[in-house]
Design an enzyme around this catalytic site. Structure first.
Site, mmCIF file in Angstrom:
data_model
loop_
_atom_site.group_PDB
_atom_site.id
_atom_site.type_symbol
_atom_site.label_atom_id
_atom_site.label_comp_id
_atom_site.label_asym_id
_atom_site.label_seq_id
_atom_site.Cartn_x
_atom_site.Cartn_y
_atom_site.Cartn_z
ATOM 1 N N ASN A 50 0.766 -1.227 0.075
ATOM 2 C CA ASN A 50 0.214 -0.076 0.059
ATOM 3 C C ASN A 50 1.027 1.348 0.239
ATOM 4 O O ASN A 50 1.460 1.561 1.097
ATOM 5 C CB ASN A 50 -0.900 -0.030 1.268
ATOM 6 C CG ASN A 50 -1.919 1.142 1.323
ATOM 7 O OD1 ASN A 50 -1.667 1.920 0.435
ATOM 8 N ND2 ASN A 50 -2.759 1.302 2.290
ATOM 9 N N LYS A 61 3.160 0.867 3.014
ATOM 10 C CA LYS A 61 2.900 -0.208 4.139
ATOM 11 C C LYS A 61 2.913 -1.457 3.569
ATOM 12 O O LYS A 61 2.661 -1.803 2.534
ATOM 13 C CB LYS A 61 1.495 -0.178 4.752
ATOM 14 C CG LYS A 61 1.416 1.240 5.630
ATOM 15 C CD LYS A 61 -0.129 1.144 6.361
ATOM 16 C CE LYS A 61 -0.550 2.461 6.418
ATOM 17 N NZ LYS A 61 -2.002 2.739 6.565
ATOM 18 N N ARG A 94 -2.696 -2.097 -3.468
ATOM 19 C CA ARG A 94 -3.857 -1.368 -3.436
ATOM 20 C C ARG A 94 -3.703 -0.055 -4.266
ATOM 21 O O ARG A 94 -2.779 0.823 -4.267
ATOM 22 C CB ARG A 94 -3.799 -0.856 -1.831
ATOM 23 C CG ARG A 94 -5.020 0.074 -1.744
ATOM 24 C CD ARG A 94 -4.841 0.739 -0.286
ATOM 25 N NE ARG A 94 -6.222 1.552 -0.124
ATOM 26 C CZ ARG A 94 -6.171 2.643 0.485
ATOM 27 N NH1 ARG A 94 -5.075 3.032 1.162
ATOM 28 N NH2 ARG A 94 -7.242 3.342 0.687
ATOM 29 N N HIS A 124 -12.744 3.413 0.050
ATOM 30 C CA HIS A 124 -12.773 2.039 1.135
ATOM 31 C C HIS A 124 -13.493 0.943 0.356
ATOM 32 O O HIS A 124 -14.085 0.151 1.243
ATOM 33 C CB HIS A 124 -13.525 2.528 2.231
ATOM 34 C CG HIS A 124 -12.791 3.655 2.947
ATOM 35 N ND1 HIS A 124 -13.784 4.749 3.414
ATOM 36 C CD2 HIS A 124 -11.557 4.130 3.485
ATOM 37 C CE1 HIS A 124 -12.709 5.569 4.322
ATOM 38 N NE2 HIS A 124 -11.527 5.317 4.214
ATOM 39 N N ARG A 168 -11.280 16.104 7.488
ATOM 40 C CA ARG A 168 -11.930 16.366 6.009
ATOM 41 C C ARG A 168 -13.437 17.074 6.580
ATOM 42 O O ARG A 168 -14.084 16.378 7.249
ATOM 43 C CB ARG A 168 -12.068 15.342 4.942
ATOM 44 C CG ARG A 168 -10.728 14.799 4.536
ATOM 45 C CD ARG A 168 -10.725 13.869 3.616
ATOM 46 N NE ARG A 168 -9.747 12.888 3.794
ATOM 47 C CZ ARG A 168 -9.654 11.770 3.656
ATOM 48 N NH1 ARG A 168 -10.868 11.067 3.237
ATOM 49 N NH2 ARG A 168 -8.627 10.993 3.924
ATOM 50 N N ASP A 226 -8.071 13.194 16.821
ATOM 51 C CA ASP A 226 -8.125 11.831 17.399
ATOM 52 C C ASP A 226 -9.247 11.853 18.230
ATOM 53 O O ASP A 226 -9.540 12.355 19.307
ATOM 54 C CB ASP A 226 -6.785 11.565 18.212
ATOM 55 C CG ASP A 226 -6.523 10.066 18.406
ATOM 56 O OD1 ASP A 226 -7.475 9.412 18.880
ATOM 57 O OD2 ASP A 226 -5.452 9.729 18.160
ATOM 58 N N PHE A 227 -10.061 10.626 18.180
ATOM 59 C CA PHE A 227 -11.310 10.222 18.853
ATOM 60 C C PHE A 227 -11.223 10.032 20.129
ATOM 61 O O PHE A 227 -11.863 10.315 21.243
ATOM 62 C CB PHE A 227 -12.335 9.603 18.022
ATOM 63 C CG PHE A 227 -13.167 10.014 16.896
ATOM 64 C CD1 PHE A 227 -14.419 10.537 17.290
ATOM 65 C CD2 PHE A 227 -12.554 10.252 15.668
ATOM 66 C CE1 PHE A 227 -15.327 11.361 16.260
ATOM 67 C CE2 PHE A 227 -13.463 10.837 14.599
ATOM 68 C CZ PHE A 227 -14.614 11.239 15.077
ATOM 69 N N GLY A 280 -10.776 2.075 12.657
ATOM 70 C CA GLY A 280 -10.387 2.315 14.081
ATOM 71 C C GLY A 280 -11.325 2.912 15.019
ATOM 72 O O GLY A 280 -11.391 2.379 16.200
ATOM 73 N N GLU A 324 -8.275 -5.095 5.183
ATOM 74 C CA GLU A 324 -7.903 -4.542 3.811
ATOM 75 C C GLU A 324 -6.846 -5.427 3.159
ATOM 76 O O GLU A 324 -6.943 -5.982 2.140
ATOM 77 C CB GLU A 324 -7.933 -2.920 3.387
ATOM 78 C CG GLU A 324 -9.333 -2.387 3.947
ATOM 79 C CD GLU A 324 -8.979 -0.734 4.101
ATOM 80 O OE1 GLU A 324 -9.184 -0.138 2.832
ATOM 81 O OE2 GLU A 324 -8.695 -0.223 5.312
#
Ligand code: AMP
Length: 398
Positions: A7, A14, A91, A180, A241, A284-285, A332, A385
């Site tokens: 990827n 990755k 990918r 995705h 975004r 970051d959540f 995530g 994925e």
């Protein structure tokens, strides 16, 4: 067969080496800061510590060379020779309308991916560099392209057309593509297995909630709508975004702030979403959840707006499919945040949704987190994925 999954991003790469028979990861890692000072490779075998090696990588070819060296290393490697890698799965972000499924890579396919670069100028060129570097360093090894957009090519015209002059579609191919796709495909298939029903009989909604986030409507195994559009900017509020907005806002900000179009687009891609909504506090959540629990306005308004938008899309896709049997959370945030699932499901009383609190608190496995009498099932399905890419690759080269 050992499949190398690659990827390639603009400055990162990755990789995972996956055994297609056991579907186990043999080794994985990441090359960071390619072409920038301070580049390094992170390499890991299952159960072992990460090995981090700082080394100059002037381009992706150098990075792939380092990956091959790591995989074949006498001490820490996992294969003796490159010939033990049977195929490479790449990918690819944008396949335009040219690719409705994965495909073996040859010169014609390379040229077609190149043509799609106009639609994904940040991603496809990096993907192509990865393919070319592998072709040079692993000559003769078959390669497969797996596209983020392919799964959504089944969308009907009314879902993929925008309300702008049709000539822009005819001439410039401006339409909804969606992204995705590998994840939406993998998760919907897995959800059908977990529910124990044929996917061709199910209406599913998949919420891929990560730093990038999208929702898809998967009717009888096919994507019939999805929230990302021509680019991954449309749809949900994301980490940085904006997602959906009134297009007139672009012109308004440009005039008001004296900014160029490029500058406004940067704001919408990099400074918006929950980061922007939280006043720059965090994308970051985990931070946003802490803020939410502490009753602070930054995290609270960002989380509420995020969950509301997800719930709106679920409503829209329920209408598009004339019903829904299961709603899946993945990526995530979707996999790891019981809170966000609870906030979204709080809007779904009209679908007869009832969450099982104990199940919803679990993580890390395929789960049905709704109660047995919930009219619509709520599922948590960890996405994978890389495994999906390895499966597609094996299917085409075996
Ligand atoms: P992804 O893009 O799929 O890697 O997802 C990244 C997002 O998931 C980030 O916003 C993380 O904050 C979020 N995330 C990861 N773990 C957790 C967690 N335990 N609780 C809440 N959010 C999480």
């Amino acid at each position: 067969m050992n499949i190398l999954v690659i990827n390639c991003g603009s400055s990162s790469l990755k990789f995972q080496l996956i055994d297609s028979e056991s579907e186990k990861v043999i080794a994985k890692g990441l090359c960071e800061r390619i072409g920038i000072e301070g580049s390094r490779i992170v390499y890991q075998k299952p159960g072992a510590d990460k090995k981090i090696t700082e080394a100059p990588m002037q381009d992706h070819k150098a990075a792939i060379g380092m990956v091959i060296d790591a995989l074949t290393d006498g001490q820490d490697g996992v294969v003796k020779h490159l010939s033990e890698i049977g195929a490479v799965g790449h990918r690819i972000v944008h396949g335009g309308e040219k690719f409705a499924s994965s495909t073996k890579i040859d010169d014609t396919v390379l040229a077609a991916i190149e043509e799609c670069s106009e639609l994904a100028p940040l991603h496809n060129p990096a993907n192509l560099i990865g393919i070319r570097a592998c072709a040079e360093l692993m000559p003769g090894t078959p390669m497969v392209a797996v596209f983020d957009t392919a799964f959504h090519q089944t969308m009907p015209e009314e879902a993929y057309l925008y309300g702008i002059p049709y000539r822009y579609y005819e001439k410039d191919k401006i339409r909804r593509y969606g992204f995705h796709g590998t994840s939406h495909s993998y998760v919907s298939k897995r959800a059908a297995e977990v529910i124990g029903e044929d996917i061709h009989k199910l209406k599913l909604i998949v919420c891929h909630l990560g730093n990038g986030a999208s929702v898809s409507a998967v009717k009888y195994g096919e994507s019939v709508d999805t929230s990302m559009g021509l680019t991954p900017l449309e749809g949900l509020i994301m980490g940085t975004r904006s997602g959906d907005l009134d297009p007139a806002i672009v012109e308004f900000i440009a005039h008001k702030e004296g900014m160029t179009l490029e500058e406004v687009m940067r704001v919408l891609n990099k400074e918006s979403g929950v980061l922007g909504l939280s006043g720059g506090f965090s994308s970051d959540f985990r931070d946003l959840e802490d803020s939410y629990h502490a009753g602070k306005p930054e995290g609270t308004r960002a989380m509420k707006a995020f969950a509301y938008r997800v719930a709106k899309y679920i409503g829209a896709y329920t209408a598009a499919m004339n019903g829904v049997d299961g709603i899946c959370f993945t990526a995530g945030l979707g996999e790891n945040s019981p809170l966000i699932r609870e906030m979204v499901c709080g809007y779904l009383g009209y679908l007869g949704v009832s969450l099982d609190e104990e199940q919803n608190a679990k993580r890390g496995e395929d789960l049905i987190v709704s109660t047995a009498d919930s009219k619509t099932k709520i599922l948590v399905i960890p996405t994978n994925e890389e495994l999906a890419i390895a499966r597609e690759t094996y299917a085409l080269v075996k």
